[in-house]
Write an enzyme that holds these catalytic residues in place. Structure first.
Site: not given
Length: 484
Positions: A153, A251, A285
């Protein structure tokens, strides 16, 4: 010949130089399906060779003077600046980024390199007290070989934020980008550091599938694994790393809440909410995945947010001036639409969007939800903004915390009320009078609960903690006397 000319990397991966690979994969433009080139695919055996070479090269790199390591990082930042336009073009075409997002990501990469250029000169330990007649020191030493597994992303910066500090602190790195963004998340990084003067063998680019990722995690030389991606994959990596007694910095996902307090400016709040939910098609995210709006404002806010959503064009960012580009692939597009339709079947209402638009998805607003519906509970990773109301700050805190995730929260409105609410929220990041998407190279970044293992990225403290080991060292002027 351009900086990223495919004559350099076409059909190859980078491990002690650019190597031809018998296995190759296409580089595809998600907006059109067009083929942009091919990259070489590594194998588990290639990972093993790279890890052994990295361990060898790391010794010399760690012994390189701090000024020399800092110079490589500074030069990398300069090269990102010089080649920003070409890199942004790749982020637009390969990752489906709109132009503004591509520019933002490249800017973060520049900042990351310059920020990390200070790490070699950062204090590397402390002097301890001792009951004995000796010097007692706790010093930081490079971990050794670091494995970095990065997502699609924000492919450039989410790999670089581990690669740059790991290199600056004297480690070698194995980088495995997402196969869908192997150029903007891998080739770019390898080319930048190649031209910046990083010695051969210190950084290895190893594109590939899950088997390559597993090989990176399991290579004996790899002492630290830095992974950014989905929570299910992160759990598997954490479990495997734990069995191998390796540190894993994870993460992971998020289902981030934006809380709109009573008395907030609705027009500004809706603008913030739209940015938080729709930037990069919601494929972040930190995307705002849940909108909690005070009951006194919820109707006005929903209408304003729906109007924003309806105004945002979907299209090909390489050829049109659009607000939303394509989702990364057809599977993700269908998953997003499935979550929306399942929630509507359960009773939710569509206030805007809710439709596939070519390779993209229209900016969507959902109302009438309950907190057990898929669009509220799940990380959608698409441009969908579910809205529910709350009546009290206590209820807002309960709803925010009623999630398996804990990455980022935004609170809009009265600062005093927001501060008291922030004290009750379980989240790695809280932004007052901002939406949920925010990142700076010098700030600690990370989440709690299913969002990961805490702040292991950003700023000297987090980076030194993440990519070094502590060694206790004592020194006496003479050999000590012992009773044996």
């Amino acid at each position: 010949m351009t900086f990223l000319d495919s004559a350099v990397w076409g059909g190859k991966f980078c491990s002690d130089g650019w190597r031809h690979s018998p296995a190759r994969q296409p580089v595809t433009e998600p907006a059109t399906g067009d083929r942009l080139g091919t990259v070489g695919v590594a194998t588990a055996e290639d990972v093993d060779r790279a890890a052994a070479r990295a361990a060898e090269a790391q010794r010399a790199w760690a012994a390189t003077s701090p000024q020399r390591r800092a110079a490589v990082l500074r030069r990398a930042g300069e090269l990102f600046t010089e080649h920003a336009a070409e890199i942004e073009d790749w982020l637009v075409r390969e990752a489906g980024s709109v132009r503004s997002k591509a520019g933002f990501e490249t800017g973060l990469a520049i900042g990351e390199c310059f920020e990390c250029a200070a790490l070699p000169a950062h204090p590397q330990g402390e002097v301890l007290t001792s009951e004995d007649a000796r010097w007692s020191l706790a010093r930081r030493r490079p971990a050794g070989v670091v494995g970095v597994i990065a997502p699609f992303n924000f492919p450039l910066v989410l790999g670089l934020r581990s690669v740059a500090p790991a290199l600056a602190l004297g480690n070698a790195v194995l980088l495995k980008p997402d196969p869908r963004t192997a150029v903007s998340g891998g080739v770019v990084v390898a080319r930048i550091f190649e031209e910046a003067g990083l010695p051969a063998g210190v950084l290895h680019l190893l594109p590939g599938d899950g088997a390559v990722g597993r090989a990176v995690v399991e290579a004996p030389e790899v002492r630290v694994v830095s992974f950014t991606g989905s929570t299910p994959v992160g759990r598997a990596i954490g479990e495997r790393a734990g069995r191998l007694l390796k540190r894993a910095h994870l993460e992971l996902g998020g289902n981030n809440a934006l809380v709109v307090l009573p008395g907030a400016d609705v027009a500004r709040a809706a603008s913030a909410g739209a940015f938080g939910s729709y930037l990069h098609q919601g494929q972040i995210c930190m995307t705002t995945g849940r909108h909690l709006v005070h009951e006194s404002l919820v109707d006005e806010y929903t209408a304003a947010l729906a109007a924003k959503a309806d105004s945002l064009r979907v299209g090909d960012p390489a050829r049109e001036d659009v607000a939303l580009g394509p989702l990364i692939d057809r599977g993700q597009l269908e998953r997003v639409h499935g979550i929306v339709t399942d929630s509507v079947a359960a009773g939710a209402k569509i206030a805007a969007g809710g439709e596939i638009d070519g390779a993209g998805y229209r900016a969507t607003v959902l109302t009438g939800l309950t907190t057990d519906m898929p669009a509220w509970r799940e990380e959608i990773f698409g441009p969908v903004a579910p809205v529910v109301s709350f009546s009290t700050a206590e209820e807002a805190a309960r709803i925010v915390n009623d999630s398996e995730y804990g990455l980022s929260v935004g609170i809009l409105g009265d600062v005093g009320t927001a501060m008291r609410l922030a004290d009750r929220i379980d989240s790695g990041k809280v932004h007052i009078n901002e939406q949920t998407v925010s990142d700076e190279p010098n700030a600690p970044f990370g989440g709690v609960k299913a969002s990961g293992t805490g702040s292991r990225f950003g700023g000297p403290a987090a980076n030194v903690e993440a990519f070094t080991e502590t060694q206790w060292l004592t020194v006496r002027p003479d050999i000590a006397d012992y009773p044996f």
